[in-house]
Structures are given as structure tokens and as C-alpha cells.
Design a protein around this motif. Structure first.
Motif, PDB file in Angstrom:
ATOM      1  N   ALA A  19      -3.198  26.328 -46.232  1.00  0.00           N
ATOM      2  CA  ALA A  19      -4.401  25.651 -46.695  1.00  0.00           C
ATOM      3  C   ALA A  19      -4.953  24.848 -45.527  1.00  0.00           C
ATOM      4  CB  ALA A  19      -4.072  24.756 -47.887  1.00  0.00           C
ATOM      5  N   ALA A  20      -5.820  25.479 -44.769  1.00  0.00           N
ATOM      6  CA  ALA A  20      -6.307  24.924 -43.509  1.00  0.00           C
ATOM      7  C   ALA A  20      -7.541  24.043 -43.682  1.00  0.00           C
ATOM      8  CB  ALA A  20      -6.637  26.075 -42.555  1.00  0.00           C
ATOM      9  N   ASN A  21      -7.827  23.266 -42.630  1.00  0.00           N
ATOM     10  CA  ASN A  21      -9.090  22.545 -42.558  1.00  0.00           C
ATOM     11  C   ASN A  21     -10.057  23.368 -41.707  1.00  0.00           C
ATOM     12  OD1 ASN A  21      -8.660  21.760 -39.685  1.00  0.00           O
ATOM     13  ND2 ASN A  21      -7.029  20.505 -40.561  1.00  0.00           N
ATOM     14  N   GLU A  22     -11.332  23.032 -41.747  1.00  0.00           N
ATOM     15  CA  GLU A  22     -12.344  23.833 -41.052  1.00  0.00           C
ATOM     16  C   GLU A  22     -12.113  23.906 -39.541  1.00  0.00           C
ATOM     17  OE1 GLU A  22     -16.214  22.364 -42.241  1.00  0.00           O
ATOM     18  OE2 GLU A  22     -16.248  23.768 -43.933  1.00  0.00           O
ATOM     19  N   GLY A  23     -11.475  22.890 -38.971  1.00  0.00           N
ATOM     20  CA  GLY A  23     -11.219  22.888 -37.535  1.00  0.00           C
ATOM     21  C   GLY A  23      -9.959  23.645 -37.146  1.00  0.00           C
ATOM     22  N   LEU A  24      -9.173  24.101 -38.139  1.00  0.00           N
ATOM     23  CA  LEU A  24      -7.910  24.807 -37.905  1.00  0.00           C
ATOM     24  C   LEU A  24      -6.991  24.007 -36.977  1.00  0.00           C
ATOM     25  CD1 LEU A  24      -9.242  28.474 -37.434  1.00  0.00           C
ATOM     26  CD2 LEU A  24      -8.547  27.333 -39.549  1.00  0.00           C
ATOM     27  N   ARG A  25      -6.947  22.711 -37.216  1.00  0.00           N
ATOM     28  CA  ARG A  25      -6.208  21.803 -36.335  1.00  0.00           C
ATOM     29  C   ARG A  25      -4.824  21.417 -36.836  1.00  0.00           C
ATOM     30  NH1 ARG A  25     -11.241  19.805 -36.958  1.00  0.00           N
ATOM     31  NH2 ARG A  25     -10.471  18.270 -38.411  1.00  0.00           N
ATOM     32  N   GLY A  26      -4.323  22.061 -37.833  1.00  0.00           N
ATOM     33  CA  GLY A  26      -3.067  21.608 -38.410  1.00  0.00           C
ATOM     34  C   GLY A  26      -3.367  20.475 -39.369  1.00  0.00           C
ATOM     35  N   VAL A  30       0.807  21.413 -46.441  1.00  0.00           N
ATOM     36  CA  VAL A  30       1.316  22.744 -46.096  1.00  0.00           C
ATOM     37  C   VAL A  30       0.851  23.172 -44.711  1.00  0.00           C
ATOM     38  CG1 VAL A  30      -0.547  24.070 -47.206  1.00  0.00           C
ATOM     39  CG2 VAL A  30       1.720  25.071 -46.982  1.00  0.00           C
ATOM     40  N   ASP A  31      -0.358  22.805 -44.335  1.00  0.00           N
ATOM     41  CA  ASP A  31      -0.868  23.216 -43.024  1.00  0.00           C
ATOM     42  C   ASP A  31      -0.061  22.581 -41.895  1.00  0.00           C
ATOM     43  OD1 ASP A  31      -2.678  24.846 -41.608  1.00  0.00           O
ATOM     44  OD2 ASP A  31      -3.997  23.146 -41.221  1.00  0.00           O
ATOM     45  N   GLY A  32       0.258  21.314 -42.041  1.00  0.00           N
ATOM     46  CA  GLY A  32       1.085  20.650 -41.040  1.00  0.00           C
ATOM     47  C   GLY A  32       2.467  21.265 -40.961  1.00  0.00           C
ATOM     48  N   ALA A  33       3.026  21.604 -42.129  1.00  0.00           N
ATOM     49  CA  ALA A  33       4.357  22.218 -42.158  1.00  0.00           C
ATOM     50  C   ALA A  33       4.342  23.588 -41.479  1.00  0.00           C
ATOM     51  CB  ALA A  33       4.847  22.344 -43.601  1.00  0.00           C
ATOM     52  N   VAL A  34       3.314  24.367 -41.726  1.00  0.00           N
ATOM     53  CA  VAL A  34       3.210  25.687 -41.104  1.00  0.00           C
ATOM     54  C   VAL A  34       3.068  25.538 -39.594  1.00  0.00           C
ATOM     55  CG1 VAL A  34       1.738  27.742 -40.874  1.00  0.00           C
ATOM     56  CG2 VAL A  34       2.371  26.886 -43.145  1.00  0.00           C
ATOM     57  N   HIS A  35       2.233  24.615 -39.158  1.00  0.00           N
ATOM     58  CA  HIS A  35       2.052  24.403 -37.716  1.00  0.00           C
ATOM     59  C   HIS A  35       3.349  23.943 -37.049  1.00  0.00           C
ATOM     60  CE1 HIS A  35      -2.219  24.969 -36.525  1.00  0.00           C
ATOM     61  NE2 HIS A  35      -2.365  25.004 -37.839  1.00  0.00           N
ATOM     62  N   ARG A  36       4.064  23.029 -37.696  1.00  0.00           N
ATOM     63  CA  ARG A  36       5.339  22.564 -37.118  1.00  0.00           C
ATOM     64  C   ARG A  36       6.347  23.702 -37.015  1.00  0.00           C
ATOM     65  NH1 ARG A  36       3.854  18.275 -40.255  1.00  0.00           N
ATOM     66  NH2 ARG A  36       5.199  18.873 -42.003  1.00  0.00           N
ATOM     67  N   ALA A  37       6.452  24.501 -38.065  1.00  0.00           N
ATOM     68  CA  ALA A  37       7.437  25.579 -38.077  1.00  0.00           C
ATOM     69  C   ALA A  37       7.060  26.714 -37.116  1.00  0.00           C
ATOM     70  CB  ALA A  37       7.593  26.127 -39.500  1.00  0.00           C
ATOM     71  N   ALA A  38       5.783  26.989 -36.970  1.00  0.00           N
ATOM     72  CA  ALA A  38       5.342  28.085 -36.103  1.00  0.00           C
ATOM     73  C   ALA A  38       5.381  27.710 -34.632  1.00  0.00           C
ATOM     74  CB  ALA A  38       3.941  28.527 -36.488  1.00  0.00           C
ATOM     75  N   GLY A  39       5.325  26.415 -34.338  1.00  0.00           N
ATOM     76  CA  GLY A  39       5.362  25.958 -32.955  1.00  0.00           C
ATOM     77  C   GLY A  39       3.971  25.731 -32.376  1.00  0.00           C
ATOM     78  N   PRO A  40       3.916  25.150 -31.195  1.00  0.00           N
ATOM     79  CA  PRO A  40       2.635  24.776 -30.585  1.00  0.00           C
ATOM     80  C   PRO A  40       1.734  25.969 -30.247  1.00  0.00           C
ATOM     81  CG  PRO A  40       4.436  24.449 -29.027  1.00  0.00           C
ATOM     82  CD  PRO A  40       5.055  24.769 -30.359  1.00  0.00           C
ATOM     83  N   GLU A  41       2.307  27.143 -30.178  1.00  0.00           N
ATOM     84  CA  GLU A  41       1.493  28.330 -29.907  1.00  0.00           C
ATOM     85  C   GLU A  41       0.465  28.569 -31.012  1.00  0.00           C
ATOM     86  OE1 GLU A  41       5.709  28.990 -28.312  1.00  0.00           O
ATOM     87  OE2 GLU A  41       4.851  28.320 -30.221  1.00  0.00           O
TER      88      GLU A  41
END
Length: 164
Positions: A19-26, A30-41
Motif C-alpha cells: 500500500a504505497a504513497n504517490e511518491g513511492l518513498r516507503g 505495510v509499505d515501510g515493512a516491505v521497504h525494510r525487508a526488500a532492502g535499500p535497492e
């Protein structure tokens, strides 16, 4: 279609939806969790996409996730239901399926889009999610769809909607 209580970042599916925000910034939830788990890439890949309007979705690799892809779906902020929220939420789910079709995958996991900080009433959001996914499955064909629920209350809402 099934609902499970699980951390979406741990699921072994072709694509997880965030569930992203318009800027796709994490961010949070859930979006923060996905970004943390996927890594900085993941954030680096999102920056190259240039954002995403509400009601649409974009796709990136899954990087460090079990899932090969992350679909970034931007659901609406709840404004009382009179600002086109139902249509925008359904569109975010449809756009997620469009991204999945582009890469030819066959399993997807969704969170309860817009029900966190965006304030969408969970009962209404779950109904829209299940109805929209059912419609997409008619067009898409065989596909594994998981609704990944953060808590037992959300799981109960999905189970009720799926049974009805």
C-alpha cells in the motif's frame, strides 16, 4: 482466493502488493515493512519510476524478499466516501493485476490497501477488494490470490466476505 494472518514480507509468492504513497518513498505500515525487508535497492528502484498516481500501481523487483516482484498500489485517502474513494480503491487492485499480467506471474498477495493511515473503513475496503479481485480472476484465469492480514480483526473481515 484465501485470507491468512501473516507478515506479507515473508510470503513466497510471485508478487507482493504494498500500500504505497504517490511518491513511492516507503513510509510506515505495510509499505515501510516491505521497504525494510526488500532492502535499500527497492527505494532506489522506486525513485526511477517517478511516482504513481492514486488508483494506479507500479512494479519493481522484490530484491531481498521471497517474492520476485513488488507491486506498489496507491489507494485513496478516506475523505468520507464522496471523493471517488471506492472507484480509486478498486482501480488500485485492477492496476495491480495489470502489472502482474505484464510480467506473466501467477501468484499475488495483497494487504488491506488504504485501511491503515489512509483511514479507509476496513469493512468497506475489504468488500471492494474481494469483489474487484473476483472480477479480475474471471478475466485473468487461474491465479493464487492471498489477502495477507496484519491482525485477526482484518482476517475475520476477509473470511466473512470470502464466505459470502
Amino acid at each position: 482466493m484465501r485470507a491468512v494472518q501473516a507478515d506479507i514480507t515473508t510470503l513466497d509468492v510471485d508478487a507482493v502488493v504494498t500500500a504505497a504513497n504517490e511518491g513511492l518513498r516507503g513510509g510506515g505500515g505495510v509499505d515501510g515493512a516491505v521497504h525494510r525487508a526488500a532492502g535499500p535497492e527497492l527505494l532506489a528502484a522506486c525513485r526511477k519510476l517517478g511516482g504513481c498516481p492514486t488508483g494506479e500501481a507500479r512494479i519493481t523487483p522484490g530484491f531481498r524478499l521471497k517474492a520476485r516482484h513488488v507491486i506498489h498500489a496507491v489507494g485513496p485517502v478516506w475523505r468520507g466516501g464522496t471523493a471517488g474513494e471506492p472507484g480509486l480503491l478498486a482501480s488500485a487492485y485492477r492496476s495491480s493485476f495489470a502489472r502482474l499480467r505484464e510480467v506473466g506471474e501467477h501468484s499475488i498477495a495483497f494487504p488491506a490497501i488504504s485501511t491503515g493511515i489512509y483511514g479507509y473503513p476496513p469493512e468497506q475496503a475489504v468488500r471492494i477488494a474481494v469483489v474487484t479481485v473476483r472480477e479480475e480472476l474471471v478475466a485473468y484465469g487461474p491465479l493464487e490470490v492471498i489477502f495477507a492480514c496484519f491482525d485477526s480483526r482484518t482476517l475475520a473481515l476477509y473470511e466473512k466476505e470470502l464466505a459470502g
